[in-house]
Design a protein around this motif. Structure first.
Motif, PDB file in Angstrom:
ATOM      1  N   GLY A  64      57.299 130.508  22.860  1.00 55.09           N
ATOM      2  CA  GLY A  64      55.933 129.853  23.427  1.00 55.09           C
ATOM      3  C   GLY A  64      55.911 128.318  23.093  1.00 55.09           C
ATOM      4  O   GLY A  64      56.893 127.743  22.303  1.00 55.09           O
ATOM      5  N   ILE A  65      55.102 127.514  24.097  1.00 51.49           N
ATOM      6  CA  ILE A  65      54.890 126.210  23.446  1.00 51.49           C
ATOM      7  C   ILE A  65      54.762 126.102  22.100  1.00 51.49           C
ATOM      8  O   ILE A  65      53.610 126.576  21.708  1.00 51.49           O
ATOM      9  CB  ILE A  65      54.326 125.739  24.588  1.00 51.49           C
ATOM     10  N   THR A 115      58.969 123.981  23.568  1.00 49.04           N
ATOM     11  CA  THR A 115      58.658 122.513  23.466  1.00 49.04           C
ATOM     12  C   THR A 115      59.934 121.827  23.518  1.00 49.04           C
ATOM     13  O   THR A 115      60.733 122.185  22.742  1.00 49.04           O
ATOM     14  CB  THR A 115      57.895 122.055  22.339  1.00 49.04           C
ATOM     15  N   LEU A 116      60.154 120.665  24.231  1.00 48.86           N
ATOM     16  CA  LEU A 116      61.477 119.975  24.310  1.00 48.86           C
ATOM     17  C   LEU A 116      60.957 118.606  23.882  1.00 48.86           C
ATOM     18  O   LEU A 116      60.022 117.920  24.771  1.00 48.86           O
ATOM     19  CB  LEU A 116      62.078 119.745  25.647  1.00 48.86           C
ATOM     20  N   THR A 117      61.495 117.982  22.881  1.00 48.59           N
ATOM     21  CA  THR A 117      60.883 116.565  22.414  1.00 48.59           C
ATOM     22  C   THR A 117      62.156 115.709  22.099  1.00 48.59           C
ATOM     23  O   THR A 117      63.095 116.024  21.469  1.00 48.59           O
ATOM     24  CB  THR A 117      59.920 116.885  21.359  1.00 48.59           C
ATOM     25  N   GLY A 118      61.808 114.276  22.185  1.00 48.18           N
ATOM     26  CA  GLY A 118      62.891 113.250  21.690  1.00 48.18           C
ATOM     27  C   GLY A 118      62.288 113.065  20.196  1.00 48.18           C
ATOM     28  O   GLY A 118      62.325 113.959  19.433  1.00 48.18           O
ATOM     29  N   HIS A 137      56.198 126.691  32.087  1.00 48.70           N
ATOM     30  CA  HIS A 137      55.882 126.829  30.771  1.00 48.70           C
ATOM     31  C   HIS A 137      56.731 125.760  29.605  1.00 48.70           C
ATOM     32  O   HIS A 137      57.163 126.822  28.432  1.00 48.70           O
ATOM     33  CB  HIS A 137      55.688 128.286  30.108  1.00 48.70           C
ATOM     34  N   LEU A 138      56.913 124.622  29.695  1.00 49.45           N
ATOM     35  CA  LEU A 138      57.489 123.694  28.816  1.00 49.45           C
ATOM     36  C   LEU A 138      56.613 122.655  28.449  1.00 49.45           C
ATOM     37  O   LEU A 138      55.735 122.239  29.396  1.00 49.45           O
ATOM     38  CB  LEU A 138      58.786 123.172  29.530  1.00 49.45           C
ATOM     39  N   ARG A 139      56.809 122.310  27.333  1.00 50.77           N
ATOM     40  CA  ARG A 139      56.131 120.767  27.186  1.00 50.77           C
ATOM     41  C   ARG A 139      57.329 119.926  26.911  1.00 50.77           C
ATOM     42  O   ARG A 139      58.223 120.329  25.798  1.00 50.77           O
ATOM     43  CB  ARG A 139      55.469 121.118  25.740  1.00 50.77           C
TER      44      ARG A 139
END
Length: 459
Positions: A64-65, A115-118, A137-139
């Motif tokens: 889940g996000i 969630t994908l984040t830098g 359903h990605l953040r």
């Protein structure tokens, strides 16, 4: 035969029994994934030190996000001297700075529920020549250049994602510099037969030079972009290349939709390059022109009179464009500089059955609501059956005398100062919208438009 069928089914739908819980397990699962493998990722933060490469038929599904977070280690810093990328020269793309990469020409990859984040990487996802991607359903948050970056993608579905501070302007390693080349939350080159919907694009950084783009493309064909909420400087941008049958509808656009092409570009056999309808526009610089074969209808353009910096439709080019374009059944409240201003000669324009209310703006603006190059073939222009009201400050309809050679017929004009220029013969036909303007727009139809009013939908 039954055994063979069961074996084929097992090969195309493999799922690991337990969710992976470490980076090592994730890397191993991805490297040995066969066609049809489903990899579940458990809750937690997974810090990668290099791109995660997915093969055809792989499904990567998080918990889940906000529960499954994939990011990079502090040591992994993408080189910034390769930004901005060359956009259309894929052989020179720097692919090393993306968190997840799809194998070239891979098909049927699904990525969801995480969630994908830098913030130290060019982007979250990179793909080349991929088909049948499903990204949902990605953040995707805080990347240097783009959220999703693809080239020659087709039959893709991107939906129910949130993009935060992804897709920014970039100029030689300086993020946010005005005048730089831009990425995009979704940045797609040669996109075809695809659908993008129910995505939210947010900008949280408010420094003067911070500029973020929502959906950016270079050539779209048979694409549908709908029910997105885009709170960035430029909402949707498809400039330059030849586009065909791109439908943009039921979006909330806080920035510009930009679709310019030198000399307007060719009109496809279908007759339509872009169909822009049933959107809510909130910025007075709403649509960047010119493009031939465009229809713009059933939109609510609702602007703050204090923000009067733009024309609703603006064209900045110099090369003459043949058209056609249609603008009809729109409501325009508080246009700033004007409703349409096109610098280059443009032909075959039809403006009909709109209702425009121009109130006194902050400046205040006094120029004509419609501005055209005097070299247009005005015999191909039609302005009819519109309601145009100037409340407070009176304004002319046109910005020059040459425009009055157009067919101006059956418009209801209030406080318009240049009526001596044209006949405006009354025909008795219906003026204004041909039917009530009522629709829901944005993510999950979160805003209801009823005539001039827009408000959150009841929950």
């Amino acid at each position: 035969m039954k055994i063979l069928f069961l074996l084929c089914f097992w090969i195309t739908a493999v799922s690991f029994a337990q969710p992976v819980t470490t980076v090592a397990e994730l890397l191993e699962s991805v490297s040995r994934a066969a066609q049809g493998t489903v990899i579940d990722i458990g809750e937690g933060t997974f810090r990668l030190s290099q791109p995660l490469d997915l093969k055809s038929g792989t499904t990567l599904k998080g918990a889940g996000i906000g529960k499954t977070i994939v990011t990079h280690t502090p040591e992994w810093k993408a080189a910034t001297d390769s930004l901005p990328d060359p956009e259309t020269n894929h052989q020179k793309f720097d692919r090393s700075g993306y968190l997840i990469r799809f194998a070239d020409k891979a098909t049927a990859i699904t990525l969801s529920d995480m969630t994908l984040t830098g913030p130290q990487l060019h982007g979250a996802i990179f793909g080349f020549g991929n088909t049948e991607l499903k990204l949902h359903h990605l953040r995707i948050e805080d990347f240097l250049y783009a959220g999703i970056r693809t080239y020659a993608m087709s039959h893709a579905k991107i939906h129910d994602c949130t993009f935060v501070d992804s897709g920014q302007r970039w100029e030689r390693g300086q993020p946010g510099v005005k005048g730089g080349i831009t990425g995009g939350g979704i940045f797609v080159i040669w996109l075809s037969d695809s659908e993008i919907w129910n995505n939210r694009f947010l900008r949280t950084k408010t420094a003067p030079n911070e500029h973020y783009y929502g959906i950016k493309g270079r050539q779209g064909k048979r694409c549908h972009i709908h029910h997105n909420t885009i709170e960035t400087n430029f909402s949707i941008e498809f400039p330059f290349e030849n586009d065909q049958d791109v439908e943009i509808d039921h979006n909330i656009c806080h920035g510009t939709i930009s679709i310019p092409k030198h000399a307007g570009g060719p009109v496809p056999a279908s007759g339509k390059t872009f169909h822009i309808h049933h959107n809510l526009f909130r910025d007075s610089y709403s649509i960047e022109f010119v493009r031939n074969g465009v229809e713009i209808d059933h939109n609510l353009f609702d602007f703050d009179p204090a923000q009067d910096h733009g024309n609703t439709i603006s064209g900045f080019g110099k090369a003459a464009a043949s058209g056609p374009a249609q603008f009809h059944n729109n409501l325009v409240s508080n246009p700033g500089r004007g409703v349409i201003w096109i610098n280059e000669p443009f032909n075959r324009l039809e403006v009909r059955n709109n209702h425009i209310i121009a109130r006194t703006t902050a400046t205040p603006r006094t120029e004509g609501l419609l501005g055209f190059n005097a070299d247009c073939d005005f015999k191909t222009f039609v302005f009819k059956d519109n309601i145009i009201e100037c409340l407070g400050t009176a304004r002319p309809l046109f910005r020059n005398d040459a425009s009055a050679a157009a067919l101006v017929e059956n418009n209801r004009l209030t406080n318009v100062t240049d009526t001596a220029r044209y006949m405006n013969q009354q025909s008795g036909a219906l003026v204004g919208l041909e039917g009530p303007l009522a629709f829901r727009c944005g993510v999950d139809g979160e805003v209801v438009v009823e005539g001039w009013k827009s408000q959150p939908a009841a929950k």
